[in-house]
Design a protein around this motif. Structure first.
Motif, short mmCIF file in Angstrom:
data_model
loop_
_atom_site.label_atom_id
_atom_site.label_comp_id
_atom_site.label_asym_id
_atom_site.label_seq_id
_atom_site.Cartn_x
_atom_site.Cartn_y
_atom_site.Cartn_z
N ALA A 61 71.95 65.57 6.60
CA ALA A 61 70.50 65.36 6.70
C ALA A 61 70.19 63.91 7.08
CB ALA A 61 69.81 65.72 5.38
N LEU A 62 70.98 62.97 6.58
CA LEU A 62 70.81 61.57 6.96
C LEU A 62 71.13 61.38 8.44
CD1 LEU A 62 70.08 58.78 5.83
CD2 LEU A 62 72.50 58.44 5.37
N GLY A 63 72.16 62.07 8.92
CA GLY A 63 72.48 62.03 10.35
C GLY A 63 71.36 62.62 11.19
N ASP A 64 70.76 63.71 10.70
CA ASP A 64 69.61 64.30 11.39
C ASP A 64 68.42 63.35 11.42
OD1 ASP A 64 70.67 66.76 12.25
OD2 ASP A 64 70.38 67.63 10.25
N PHE A 65 68.25 62.58 10.36
CA PHE A 65 67.18 61.57 10.33
C PHE A 65 67.39 60.57 11.47
CE2 PHE A 65 65.79 57.31 9.19
CZ PHE A 65 64.44 57.51 8.95
N GLY A 66 68.60 60.04 11.56
CA GLY A 66 68.90 59.06 12.62
C GLY A 66 68.75 59.66 14.01
N LEU A 67 69.24 60.88 14.18
CA LEU A 67 69.13 61.55 15.48
C LEU A 67 67.66 61.78 15.85
CD1 LEU A 67 70.48 63.17 17.84
CD2 LEU A 67 70.14 65.17 16.40
N ASP A 83 48.23 54.81 23.39
CA ASP A 83 48.46 53.49 22.81
C ASP A 83 48.63 53.64 21.30
OD1 ASP A 83 48.74 50.77 22.69
OD2 ASP A 83 46.58 50.38 22.56
N PHE A 84 49.86 53.86 20.86
CA PHE A 84 50.16 53.99 19.44
C PHE A 84 51.55 53.45 19.18
CE2 PHE A 84 51.36 58.00 21.40
CZ PHE A 84 52.62 58.26 20.90
N SER A 85 51.83 53.22 17.92
CA SER A 85 53.13 52.69 17.52
C SER A 85 54.17 53.81 17.56
CB SER A 85 53.04 52.10 16.11
OG SER A 85 54.33 51.75 15.67
N LEU A 86 55.01 53.78 18.56
CA LEU A 86 56.03 54.80 18.72
C LEU A 86 57.07 54.74 17.59
CD1 LEU A 86 56.90 57.10 20.54
CD2 LEU A 86 58.15 55.46 21.93
N GLY A 87 57.34 53.55 17.10
CA GLY A 87 58.29 53.39 15.99
C GLY A 87 57.79 54.06 14.72
N THR A 88 56.51 53.89 14.42
CA THR A 88 55.93 54.53 13.23
C THR A 88 55.91 56.04 13.39
OG1 THR A 88 54.55 52.58 12.88
CG2 THR A 88 53.91 54.59 11.73
N ALA A 89 55.52 56.51 14.57
CA ALA A 89 55.49 57.95 14.82
C ALA A 89 56.89 58.55 14.70
CB ALA A 89 54.91 58.24 16.20
N SER A 90 57.89 57.84 15.20
CA SER A 90 59.28 58.31 15.12
C SER A 90 59.76 58.32 13.67
CB SER A 90 60.19 57.40 15.94
OG SER A 90 59.83 57.41 17.29
N LEU A 91 59.41 57.28 12.92
CA LEU A 91 59.83 57.18 11.53
C LEU A 91 59.23 58.31 10.67
CD1 LEU A 91 61.40 55.45 9.45
CD2 LEU A 91 59.26 54.23 9.04
N ILE A 92 57.96 58.56 10.82
CA ILE A 92 57.30 59.63 10.05
C ILE A 92 57.89 60.98 10.44
CG2 ILE A 92 55.12 60.81 9.65
CD1 ILE A 92 53.75 58.07 10.07
N SER A 93 58.03 61.23 11.73
CA SER A 93 58.60 62.50 12.19
C SER A 93 60.01 62.70 11.66
CB SER A 93 58.62 62.55 13.71
OG SER A 93 57.33 62.45 14.24
N ALA A 94 60.83 61.66 11.75
CA ALA A 94 62.22 61.76 11.31
C ALA A 94 62.32 61.99 9.80
CB ALA A 94 62.98 60.49 11.70
N ALA A 95 61.48 61.35 9.03
CA ALA A 95 61.51 61.52 7.58
C ALA A 95 61.16 62.94 7.17
CB ALA A 95 60.56 60.52 6.91
N VAL A 96 60.10 63.49 7.77
CA VAL A 96 59.68 64.85 7.42
C VAL A 96 60.73 65.87 7.89
CG1 VAL A 96 57.90 66.60 7.73
CG2 VAL A 96 57.25 64.21 7.42
N ILE A 97 61.25 65.69 9.09
CA ILE A 97 62.26 66.62 9.62
C ILE A 97 63.55 66.54 8.80
CG2 ILE A 97 63.77 67.05 11.60
CD1 ILE A 97 61.30 66.51 13.37
N ALA A 98 63.94 65.34 8.35
CA ALA A 98 65.17 65.21 7.55
C ALA A 98 65.05 65.98 6.23
CB ALA A 98 65.47 63.74 7.28
#
Length: 157
Positions: A61-67, A83-98
């Motif tokens: 699951a941690l690997g899936d978070f990184g992926l 115009d939005f923070s792509l890093g924040t969007a990626s972080l939130i998406s990755a956390a929920v998906i993990a």
């Protein structure tokens, strides 16, 4: 059939999370979300089939978070407009998906894909050394030589 079921569940989960997070909060188009979901699902599912039998659920699951984090970020650079923070969007998406992946891995290990993951485990590289020593010898001992000569003498008679 079990692989298809797990793949569909994974695709639905990733698509739903990205639709809510990226579409709902950041205004990303549905086409970009579907393309991102398909790509992430394909790569992630292959990883699950070959790596999940080797690593424990939490590590997978941690690997899936990184992926997911890297995948959403990289694909977002090329696909997402706005115009939005792509890093924040990626972080939130990755956390929920993990978190979802953790439960999906439990499902895959304990229900439909229990036997298939054992088969995939034999195909994957294992942490255990599978080599076994040979217990034979190539040299004849005195006992073997005596037995051979006795057998030959018996055959002559």
């Amino acid at each position: 059939m079990d692989y298809v079921k797990a793949l569909v569940i994974k695709l639905a989960m990733i698509t739903a999370v990205l639709w809510v997070v990226l579409g709902g909060f950041y205004g990303v188009s549905l086409g970009d979300i579907l393309l991102t979901s398909l790509l992430l699902t394909g790569v992630s599912f292959l990883g699950d089939m070959f790596l999940l039998p080797i690593f424990e659920n939490a590590s997978a699951a941690l690997g899936d978070f990184g992926l997911t984090f890297a995948g959403v970020w990289i694909l977002g650079i090329f696909l997402f407009e706005g115009d939005f923070s792509l890093g924040t969007a990626s972080l939130i998406s990755a956390a929920v998906i993990a978190v979802g992946e953790y439960f999906l891995h439990n499902y895959m290990e304990n229900h439909d894909l229990k036997d298939q993951t054992k088969v995939m485990d034999t195909m994957a590289i294992s942490r255990q050394d599978k080599m076994q020593p040979e217990f034979g010898s190539d040299e004849d001992t005195e006992e073997d030589i005596k037995k051979e000569t006795t057998d030959k003498e018996t055959d002559k008679e």
